[in-house]
Write an enzyme that holds these catalytic residues in place. Sequence first.
Site, PDB file in Angstrom:
ATOM      1  N   GLU A  17       9.118 -17.445  12.931  1.00 51.87           N
ATOM      2  CA  GLU A  17       8.485 -17.469  14.260  1.00 51.87           C
ATOM      3  C   GLU A  17       7.040 -17.950  14.142  1.00 51.87           C
ATOM      4  O   GLU A  17       6.325 -17.552  13.226  1.00 51.87           O
ATOM      5  CB  GLU A  17       8.490 -16.066  14.891  1.00 51.87           C
ATOM      6  CG  GLU A  17       7.802 -16.060  16.264  1.00 51.87           C
ATOM      7  CD  GLU A  17       7.750 -14.699  16.915  1.00 51.87           C
ATOM      8  OE1 GLU A  17       8.805 -14.223  17.370  1.00 51.87           O
ATOM      9  OE2 GLU A  17       6.654 -14.112  16.964  1.00 51.87           O
ATOM     10  N   ALA A  51       3.045 -14.394  27.964  1.00 52.01           N
ATOM     11  CA  ALA A  51       3.369 -13.704  29.207  1.00 52.01           C
ATOM     12  C   ALA A  51       2.232 -13.845  30.214  1.00 52.01           C
ATOM     13  O   ALA A  51       2.453 -13.916  31.405  1.00 52.01           O
ATOM     14  CB  ALA A  51       3.649 -12.238  28.932  1.00 52.01           C
ATOM     15  N   HIS A  76      10.852 -19.543  23.274  1.00 51.69           N
ATOM     16  CA  HIS A  76      10.900 -18.295  24.038  1.00 51.69           C
ATOM     17  C   HIS A  76      10.573 -18.614  25.504  1.00 51.69           C
ATOM     18  O   HIS A  76       9.814 -19.539  25.790  1.00 51.69           O
ATOM     19  CB  HIS A  76       9.871 -17.298  23.518  1.00 51.69           C
ATOM     20  CG  HIS A  76      10.165 -16.793  22.133  1.00 51.69           C
ATOM     21  ND1 HIS A  76       9.605 -15.649  21.626  1.00 51.69           N
ATOM     22  CD2 HIS A  76      10.963 -17.278  21.156  1.00 51.69           C
ATOM     23  CE1 HIS A  76      10.038 -15.458  20.387  1.00 51.69           C
ATOM     24  NE2 HIS A  76      10.870 -16.439  20.077  1.00 51.69           N
ATOM     25  N   GLY A 107       9.486 -10.274  29.168  1.00 50.00           N
ATOM     26  CA  GLY A 107       8.028 -10.307  28.977  1.00 50.00           C
ATOM     27  C   GLY A 107       7.459  -8.925  29.206  1.00 50.00           C
ATOM     28  O   GLY A 107       8.075  -8.089  29.876  1.00 50.00           O
ATOM     29  N   ASP A 108       6.293  -8.678  28.617  1.00 52.21           N
ATOM     30  CA  ASP A 108       5.649  -7.366  28.781  1.00 52.21           C
ATOM     31  C   ASP A 108       5.051  -7.229  30.170  1.00 52.21           C
ATOM     32  O   ASP A 108       4.609  -8.215  30.770  1.00 52.21           O
ATOM     33  CB  ASP A 108       4.552  -7.184  27.721  1.00 52.21           C
ATOM     34  CG  ASP A 108       5.153  -6.768  26.385  1.00 52.21           C
ATOM     35  OD1 ASP A 108       6.087  -5.942  26.394  1.00 52.21           O
ATOM     36  OD2 ASP A 108       4.715  -7.291  25.358  1.00 52.21           O
ATOM     37  N   ALA A 124      15.622  -9.611  31.505  1.00 51.32           N
ATOM     38  CA  ALA A 124      16.059 -10.807  30.776  1.00 51.32           C
ATOM     39  C   ALA A 124      17.486 -11.184  31.188  1.00 51.32           C
ATOM     40  O   ALA A 124      17.820 -12.374  31.277  1.00 51.32           O
ATOM     41  CB  ALA A 124      15.986 -10.539  29.273  1.00 51.32           C
ATOM     42  N   TYR A 144      16.002  -3.934  20.140  1.00 47.44           N
ATOM     43  CA  TYR A 144      14.983  -3.006  19.628  1.00 47.44           C
ATOM     44  C   TYR A 144      15.619  -1.883  18.808  1.00 47.44           C
ATOM     45  O   TYR A 144      16.115  -0.903  19.381  1.00 47.44           O
ATOM     46  CB  TYR A 144      14.199  -2.418  20.817  1.00 47.44           C
ATOM     47  CG  TYR A 144      13.591  -3.508  21.683  1.00 47.44           C
ATOM     48  CD1 TYR A 144      12.284  -3.930  21.482  1.00 47.44           C
ATOM     49  CD2 TYR A 144      14.360  -4.162  22.658  1.00 47.44           C
ATOM     50  CE1 TYR A 144      11.744  -4.966  22.239  1.00 47.44           C
ATOM     51  CE2 TYR A 144      13.826  -5.198  23.413  1.00 47.44           C
ATOM     52  CZ  TYR A 144      12.515  -5.600  23.201  1.00 47.44           C
ATOM     53  OH  TYR A 144      11.979  -6.630  23.934  1.00 47.44           O
TER      54      TYR A 144
HETATM   55  P1  FAD Z   1      14.681  -6.474  29.213  1.00 48.94           P
HETATM   56  O1  FAD Z   1      15.879  -6.973  28.488  1.00 48.94           O
HETATM   57  O2  FAD Z   1      14.549  -6.790  30.622  1.00 48.94           O
HETATM   58  O3  FAD Z   1      14.479  -4.956  28.856  1.00 48.94           O
HETATM   59  C1  FAD Z   1      13.340  -4.215  29.298  1.00 48.94           C
HETATM   60  C2  FAD Z   1      13.770  -2.779  29.611  1.00 48.94           C
HETATM   61  O4  FAD Z   1      14.695  -2.796  30.725  1.00 48.94           O
HETATM   62  C3  FAD Z   1      14.531  -2.080  28.483  1.00 48.94           C
HETATM   63  O5  FAD Z   1      14.199  -0.723  28.535  1.00 48.94           O
HETATM   64  C4  FAD Z   1      15.996  -2.288  28.816  1.00 48.94           C
HETATM   65  O6  FAD Z   1      16.831  -1.269  28.291  1.00 48.94           O
HETATM   66  C5  FAD Z   1      15.987  -2.277  30.331  1.00 48.94           C
HETATM   67  N1  FAD Z   1      16.988  -3.195  30.917  1.00 48.94           N
HETATM   68  C6  FAD Z   1      17.409  -4.394  30.412  1.00 48.94           C
HETATM   69  N2  FAD Z   1      18.263  -4.991  31.269  1.00 48.94           N
HETATM   70  C7  FAD Z   1      18.383  -4.152  32.325  1.00 48.94           C
HETATM   71  C8  FAD Z   1      19.106  -4.223  33.540  1.00 48.94           C
HETATM   72  N3  FAD Z   1      19.868  -5.295  33.840  1.00 48.94           N
HETATM   73  N4  FAD Z   1      18.982  -3.180  34.428  1.00 48.94           N
HETATM   74  C9  FAD Z   1      18.194  -2.128  34.145  1.00 48.94           C
HETATM   75  N5  FAD Z   1      17.485  -2.010  32.998  1.00 48.94           N
HETATM   76  C10 FAD Z   1      17.572  -3.008  32.106  1.00 48.94           C
HETATM   77  N6  FAD Z   1       6.979 -11.274  24.999  1.00 48.94           N
HETATM   78  C11 FAD Z   1       6.347 -12.376  25.488  1.00 48.94           C
HETATM   79  O7  FAD Z   1       5.621 -12.254  26.470  1.00 48.94           O
HETATM   80  N7  FAD Z   1       6.524 -13.605  24.903  1.00 48.94           N
HETATM   81  C12 FAD Z   1       7.323 -13.797  23.839  1.00 48.94           C
HETATM   82  O8  FAD Z   1       7.449 -14.918  23.333  1.00 48.94           O
HETATM   83  C13 FAD Z   1       8.014 -12.663  23.291  1.00 48.94           C
HETATM   84  N8  FAD Z   1       8.863 -12.778  22.243  1.00 48.94           N
HETATM   85  C14 FAD Z   1       9.565 -11.689  21.798  1.00 48.94           C
HETATM   86  C15 FAD Z   1      10.494 -11.858  20.756  1.00 48.94           C
HETATM   87  C16 FAD Z   1      11.215 -10.762  20.275  1.00 48.94           C
HETATM   88  C17 FAD Z   1      12.235 -10.958  19.164  1.00 48.94           C
HETATM   89  C18 FAD Z   1      10.992  -9.467  20.820  1.00 48.94           C
HETATM   90  C19 FAD Z   1      11.742  -8.276  20.283  1.00 48.94           C
HETATM   91  C20 FAD Z   1      10.083  -9.296  21.862  1.00 48.94           C
HETATM   92  C21 FAD Z   1       9.362 -10.397  22.372  1.00 48.94           C
HETATM   93  N9  FAD Z   1       8.461 -10.280  23.433  1.00 48.94           N
HETATM   94  C22 FAD Z   1       7.803 -11.391  23.927  1.00 48.94           C
HETATM   95  C23 FAD Z   1       8.178  -8.962  24.013  1.00 48.94           C
HETATM   96  C24 FAD Z   1       9.122  -8.655  25.214  1.00 48.94           C
HETATM   97  O9  FAD Z   1       8.840  -9.533  26.278  1.00 48.94           O
HETATM   98  C25 FAD Z   1       8.868  -7.201  25.620  1.00 48.94           C
HETATM   99  O10 FAD Z   1       9.363  -6.336  24.646  1.00 48.94           O
HETATM  100  C26 FAD Z   1       9.320  -6.796  27.017  1.00 48.94           C
HETATM  101  O11 FAD Z   1       8.753  -5.519  27.305  1.00 48.94           O
HETATM  102  C27 FAD Z   1      10.832  -6.640  27.184  1.00 48.94           C
HETATM  103  O12 FAD Z   1      11.476  -7.842  27.133  1.00 48.94           O
HETATM  104  P2  FAD Z   1      13.096  -7.882  27.134  1.00 48.94           P
HETATM  105  O13 FAD Z   1      13.457  -9.299  27.242  1.00 48.94           O
HETATM  106  O14 FAD Z   1      13.641  -7.091  26.015  1.00 48.94           O
HETATM  107  O15 FAD Z   1      13.353  -7.135  28.513  1.00 48.94           O
END
Ligand code: FAD
Length: 292
Positions: A17, A51, A76, A107-108, A124, A144
Amino acid sequence: MKISEIYKDGHPTLSFEVFPPKTSEVYDSVVKATNEVAALKPDFMSVTYGAAGSTRTYTTAIASNIEKSGVTALAHLTCVNASEESLKEQLESLSENGIHNILALRGDLPAGVESTSDWVFKHASELIPIIKKYGDFCVGCACYPEKHPESKDIKEDIEGIRKKVDAGCEFLTTQMFFDNALFYNYMYRLREAGITVPVTAGIMPVTRAKQMERIISLSQAFIPRRYVAILDRYGDKPEALKQAAIAYATDQIIDLLANGIEHIHIYTMNKADVAQKIQENLSDIIPSCKKS
Ligand code: FAD
């Protein structure tokens, strides 16, 4: 090439990465650093997406550069505050630049924001159909091993992963972890839940003591006693800490591979020397690490 195809090949992989520049002033130095990482010819390289918006336009540029160097790129993409129109624009630009792989992320939450209720795309899993609508992309997502900080428990967390897989996620990349036992336990829980897509283990060689403070505050990762001792002893000796971090990461990776995990992703922080040392340590273990 699509990452799903690379994974079908049946051999262990090592991918890296990198992150894009935050400002135009550092663009050239970041291009140079990411080119150095690409010159190591890993199985593929991922490029993060800001983000907060500052690096968004550069993700495509860096990913396109990586493809031009002959290495498959994974861009990403987040849906924080995004509209379908803005995502369409970004996806068309990725497609035009020869990018075939996207890591779909929510995204955060920006500072001060506690809920996603005002966003068009709240997770996502909701971004995946949009990605599929605007191009022929292979889509991966994040997972995670120590659960996402917003998930109530691991069960709820795995339900979130299932939603991503049901929406079309073809592989998962883990948040960094420092204790393989936590990862094995998580893999067991995923497979028990019937989630069978390939899982790529995310490994972070922590080469600066300050990085670890940030990691703990962002991801709440568990730091084993063994790593704490390394940081205590070498935290103020940068070269020694780098060597110890590479050795720790190598040890973690060999244990993962020995236990049947096939895909390893290194959070390189744009450090080609660190990536190269890890490749050298695995030269007879992972095919892409062997240099003639
Ligand atoms: P989600 O999949 O939306 O999950 C977030 C929370 O919502 C979790 O608690 C999950 O259990 C819950 N959830 C998921 N789907 C649903 C649903 N349909 N209904 C209800 N609840 C749900 N951030 C950046 O800004 N830029 C990057 O390039 C970046 N790269 C990353 C790469 C990796 C490998 C990782 C592990 C993280 C990265 N992040 C990045 C951080 C990431 O954006 C954050 O961790 C963010 O808080 C959650 O993203 P997610 O896609 O996992 O979210």
